[in-house]
Design an enzyme around this catalytic site. Structure first.
Site, mmCIF file in Angstrom:
data_model
loop_
_atom_site.group_PDB
_atom_site.id
_atom_site.type_symbol
_atom_site.label_atom_id
_atom_site.label_comp_id
_atom_site.label_asym_id
_atom_site.label_seq_id
_atom_site.Cartn_x
_atom_site.Cartn_y
_atom_site.Cartn_z
ATOM 1 C CE LYS A 94 73.154 -104.218 38.330
ATOM 2 N NZ LYS A 94 72.188 -103.777 38.942
ATOM 3 C CB ALA A 181 68.039 -99.824 36.245
ATOM 4 N N GLY A 182 64.972 -99.142 35.912
ATOM 5 C CA GLY A 182 64.031 -98.115 35.342
ATOM 6 C C GLY A 182 62.897 -98.689 34.715
ATOM 7 C CG ASN A 203 64.926 -105.178 43.219
ATOM 8 O OD1 ASN A 203 63.985 -105.895 43.652
ATOM 9 N ND2 ASN A 203 65.990 -105.193 43.906
ATOM 10 C CB THR A 204 61.786 -100.819 41.033
ATOM 11 O OG1 THR A 204 63.317 -100.679 41.669
ATOM 12 C CG2 THR A 204 60.818 -99.962 42.615
#
Lengths: 252, 383
Positions: A94, A181-182, A203-204
């Site tokens: 990535k 992401a997001g 992830n987060t």
């Protein structure tokens, strides 16, 4: 009929790519199981260690997707990718090229250059990018095997802020589109999948939840639900009731 | 008339920078007395805080809201860093110093045991530290261009690169080309503490040496970035001057520099002054643990993406908690003397006393039990 995700020469049954960088390494294995993920991402920087290596916690049948975080330009991305191959044997990378330590937004121009350099070195290059159609085309032409547009700034859990632009990529780019992401909540993942995105990376959202295993499971189901809805071709949403005497009812 | 502390020495490089002006303009406008509890709550409810909101978080009324402030800080910390806590240790290789800073143990007028490690001694120290599992090291010297010259530091970095993956330096300020040389040797992080941003206090506390020149020190981080260094660290030594103003100045220093160089990685330390042999006039109790945590949280909420180091000056339990709420980096197995890792009898005396002498292993296990993820390295040198 099997519904597989094809990235380069690889095929995956799962459309959930799990992040690994923000929680306890000892939880990774069970999170992978609960997510039923087949791909896990991690930064090369994190596996550049002799102590308690995150790689040791990843089951053998799981595909490792190292990212080039820490790279500020395409040359650095290439150097990191080569080291990733050396350290983990990874051939799928990535690409992350970031020159902004505050918002961590990817630099599409340098990322495009990096795609070309990595593709020339035989990598399966997956660029993380801001969803811009022209850059996505350039990345495809440069040899990208999937495009990873961001839904929102990384770590914000804000969901599909870039929805309209991701829809354009789905329509125009003939490569897997992986939203990265997001995405903060399962319903946002489902929404992206319903649009026709090919996979979700999170992830987060999982790392900062109260229960990593439960949240991994929740995302798995949401992604499957969204995918099934997409495949089933959802009924159209109508803002108004259908008129009983349509305007063109006079036609013979 | 140019003040003495602004007269550059002939060997000091002048760069074109507006950062100092911006910091002092923010300081001139600051009035910490005007904030109410409502201002603090308003700041906490904002997604992105401005400098005025940061001041509100530092104000006295904010102390009553420390629990809410800590909650927001923890949320931001988790968002950017998850459970990760980064480990490192300092390695003091020389304590010769040409500066006369009235609060410092290394002060050139202090009658302490001075030493500079030879390369074989440095290597022994590196090998000893490496055994603990650490992969990040911060090389420190006293500020003496003659006793510990740039070449000596460069060669020490080269040695450290054999054993460590991440090398930072905390040495005297350099010119851009010298930073570039040390970067090529393998160092990627530069720490320079401004100590205080109040020029009158600065002049009184720094009586002699290169360090007396205020703007040369203030522009160190910018020269380091121009020299190719990846990350820069900041800090005011709290207790020298009004801690709120020095904290605000530090925040502005980081804020404006990051704005000018968006790729630079930013890091902050929050050292509190500890008693030293010579200066009893300073009251080190001004910043108590409550204020220290308040400052850490304010930085975290204002600039959520920065790294933050928690010093061994603080006690173990405070550190264990601080890394869960606001800090991201912790030093472990620390010795501030010269040659102390390998010898029972140290060669040179310490810069300051530490309050947390736990080993790497002890801190590692404690943090792991608290649900955090200790990390030895999250960095790669790419030139």
């Amino acid at each position: 009929m099997r519904d597989v995700l094809k990235i380069g020469k690889y095929e995956f049954n799962s459309r959930f790519i799990l992040g690994s960088g923000k929680y306890n390494t000892k939880l990774i294995k069970s999170a992978i199981e609960d997510a039923e993920a087949e791909i896990i991402t991690m930064s090369l920087r994190r596996i550049n260690t002799d102590c308690d290596n995150i790689l040791d916690y990843i089951p053998e049948n799981i595909k490792i997707l190292p990212n080039t975080s820490g790279a500020r330009n395409s040359d650095e991305a290439l150097r990191i990718a080569l080291l990733a191959r050396e350290l983990s044997g990874a051939d799928m990378i990535k690409i992350e090229v970031i020159k902004d330590s505050k918002y961590l937004l990817p630099d599409n121009y340098e990322t495009t250059l990096a795609v070309e350099k990595l593709a020339n070195e035989g990598f399966i290059a997956l660029p993380y990018m801001y969803p811009d159609l022209n850059f996505a085309r350039d990345m495809k032409n440069a040899g990208a095997q999937a495009i990873m547009p961001l839904a929102s700034p990384i770590g914000t859990n804000k969901g599909l802020s870039t929805k309209e632009f991701i829809k354009i990529l789905i329509e125009e780019i003939d490569l897997p589109i992986i939203v990265d992401a997001g995405i903060g909540k399962p319903h946002q993942a489902a929404e992206a999948m319903e649009l026709g995105v090919d996979a979700i990376m999170a992830n987060t959202a999982i790392a900062t939840s109260g229960d990593i295993n439960l949240m991994a499971k929740a995302f798995k189901h949401a992604i499957i639900a969204g995918r099934l809805a997409y495949l089933a071709k959802m009924g159209e949403v109508k803002d108004t009731a259908q008129a009983s005497s349509p305007l063109t009812g006079f036609l013979e | 008339m140019i003040n003495e502390i602004e007269k550059y020495f002939p060997d000091m490089e002048v760069i074109n920078s507006d950062i100092e002006e911006k910091i002092h303009s923010a300081l001139d406008k600051a009035n910490f007395e005007k904030y109410t509890k409502e201002d603090v709550i308003k700041a906490l409810n904002k997604e992105t805080l401005d400098i005025d909101d940061f001041c509100a978080l530092l104000s006295n009324p904010a102390k009553d809201l420390i629990e809410e402030i800590a909650k927001r800080a923890k949320k931001e910390r988790e968002r950017y860093f998850g459970k990760n806590v980064y480990f490192f240790t300092p390695l003091y290789i020389s304590n010769y110093c040409e500066n006369q800073c009235v609060y410092c143990g290394f002060n050139c007028k202090n009658n302490i045991k001075r030493a500079k490690l030879g390369f074989d001694e440095i290597e022994k120290e590196l090998i000893e530290i490496k055994k603990s599992g650490l992969e990040e090291i911060l090389i420190l010297t006293g500020e003496s261009r003659t006793k510990s010259d740039v070449q000596y530091i460069g060669q020490s970095i080269q040695l450290a690169k054999k054993y460590f993956k991440n090398i930072g330096i905390e040495i005297y300020p350099l010119n851009t080309d010298e930073y570039n040389y040390l970067h090529k040797m393998g160092a990627d992080y530069v720490t320079v503490f401004q100590e205080t941003y109040d020029k009158t206090t600065y002049e009184k506390k720094h009586l002699k040496g290169h360090k007396r020149i205020y703007p040369y020190r203030l522009n160190s981080q910018e020269r380091a970035i121009l020299g190719g260094i990846r990350g820069v660290a900041f800090g005011a030594l709290l207790g020298l001057f009004d801690y709120k103003k020095d904290t605000l100045a530090t925040a502005c220093h980081m804020y404006y520099l990051q704005k000018k160089y968006p790729h630079a990685e930013i890091s902050v330390s929050i050292p509190r002054l500890r008693p030293t042999v010579i200066d009893n006039s300073i009251n080190p109790n001004e910043v108590k643990e409550l204020e220290l945590l308040q400052i850490m949280c304010a930085y975290r909420i204002f600039m959520p993406f920065i790294n933050m180091t928690i010093s061994t000056r603080e006690r173990a339990d405070f550190r264990n908690n601080a890394v869960q709420i606001a800090a991201t980096k912790i030093s472990a197995g620390v010795s501030t003397g010269i040659g102390e890792h390998t010898k029972k009898e140290k060669d040179g005396d310490n810069q300051f006393e530490i309050a947390d002498s736990r080993s790497v292993d002890e801190i590692y296990k404690t943090l792991e039990n608290l649900g955090m993820q200790p990390i030895m390295n999250d960095y790669i040198y790419v030139g």
